[in-house]
Design an enzyme around this catalytic site. Structure first.
Site: not given
Ligand code: NDP
Ligand code: 8X3
Length: 251
Positions: A149, A14, A56-57, A10-11, A136, A186, A34
């Site tokens: 991935y 998305f 931390d998941v 949530a930090t 994804s 990020e 985290r």
């Molecule tokens: P970001 O990197 O912006 O955000 C990821 C979030 O996950 C952060 O809040 C981070 O917070 C948290 N996170 C990472 N590892 C852990 C952990 N071990 N435990 C708890 N929290 C964790 O990613 P997006 O918002 O872009 O992506 C979100 C999801 O959508 C992901 O699953 C990604 O694979 C998927 N996705 C993304 C796409 C894209 O193009 N951006 C497209 C399709 C899917 P913190 O570091 O504080 O723990």
């Molecule tokens: C994130 C989209 O195309 O970078 O899941 O893998 S892509």
């Protein structure tokens, strides 16, 4: 109807966008990630309908205690959004780091699995609930450097569909949301080890989806009448489409 929604990751990206959206829509959000200081900042901004929940998941023991480790009044989770996830590296498989592969599996596969295992029984007992998993397009369409991935997101897709098979006839819903190119998060910076310039190139000359577009889709999915289950939803910006098969020719 006000729901209690647990959002992992949530930090940022998305997760942060959907947290803001859910609070605006009148729901309560258990914001899990985290970075504690970011969770605290969200709480200060969004108020008492947000519960900061450092998590931390990949830490299986701390997930195993859920939902009992949530404060009284927050333990009946209506919606779990398994959003925390990451890609690490984009080198070809033969040059990838095994530690990166392990971390992607620990987060995207095991983390999501453990969260589901902890919260699904309560949903089934209440005959009410919804798990929204962040898959994804990478889980369906291969691309160079996508190896683990993409495979982790293929797991997310099939796990979601298999959960539905077990839950058929119940009022517990499962959705796999499968976005393509989404900017403004990020994700790429994490993938490229903090290299902001390389991350920016991923989106150069495009109008990608935004985190708010994803939040909008999830708000719609969870707001549908309880008998409606969106199994899979694939989303791409109009600047992206399924490409043809690639053939590498000799130079
Ligand atoms: P970001 O990197 O912006 O955000 C990821 C979030 O996950 C952060 O809040 C981070 O917070 C948290 N996170 C990472 N590892 C852990 C952990 N071990 N435990 C708890 N929290 C964790 O990613 P997006 O918002 O872009 O992506 C979100 C999801 O959508 C992901 O699953 C990604 O694979 C998927 N996705 C993304 C796409 C894209 O193009 N951006 C497209 C399709 C899917 P913190 O570091 O504080 O723990
Ligand atoms: C994130 C989209 O195309 O970078 O899941 O893998 S892509």
């Amino acid at each position: 109807m006000s729901l209690t929604i647990l959002v992992t990751g949530a930090t940022a990206g998305f997760g942060e966008a959907m947290t803001r959206r859910f609070i605006r829509d009148g729901h309560r959000v258990i914001a899990a990630a985290r970075r504690r200081e970011r969770l605290d900042a969200l709480r200060a901004e969004l108020g008492e309908r947000l519960l900061p929940f450092p998590l931390d998941v990949t830490d299986a023991p701390s997930i195993a205690g859920l939902p009992a480790t949530l404060p009284t009044g927050w333990q009946e989770v209506d919606v779990l959004v398994n959003n925390a996830g990451l890609a690490l590296g984009m080198d070809p498989a033969q040059r990838a780091k095994l530690t990166d592969w392990d971390r992607m599996v620990a987060t995207n596969v095991s983390g999501l699995m453990h969260m589901t295992h902890a919260l699904l029984p309560g949903m089934v007992a209440r005959d009410r609930g919804h798990i929204v998993n962040l898959g994804s397009t990478a889980g369906t369409y291969p691309y160079p450097g996508g190896h683990v991935y993409g495979a982790s997101k293929a797991f997310v897709k099939q796990f979601s569909l298999n959960l539905r098979a077990d839950l058929v006839g119940s009022n517990v819903r499962v959705t796999d949301l499968e976005p393509g190119l989404v900017g403004g998060t990020e994700f790429s910076r994490v993938r490229f080890g903090g290299d902001a310039e390389r991350a920016a190139k991923v989106y150069a000359g495009t109008q990608p989806l935004s985190a708010d577009d994803i939040a909008e889709a999830i708000a719609w999915i969870i707001g549908l009448p309880p008998h409606v289950n969106v199994n899979r939803l694939e989303m791409m910006p109009t600047c992206q489409a399924n490409g043809p098969l690639t053939i590498k020719r000799a130079e």
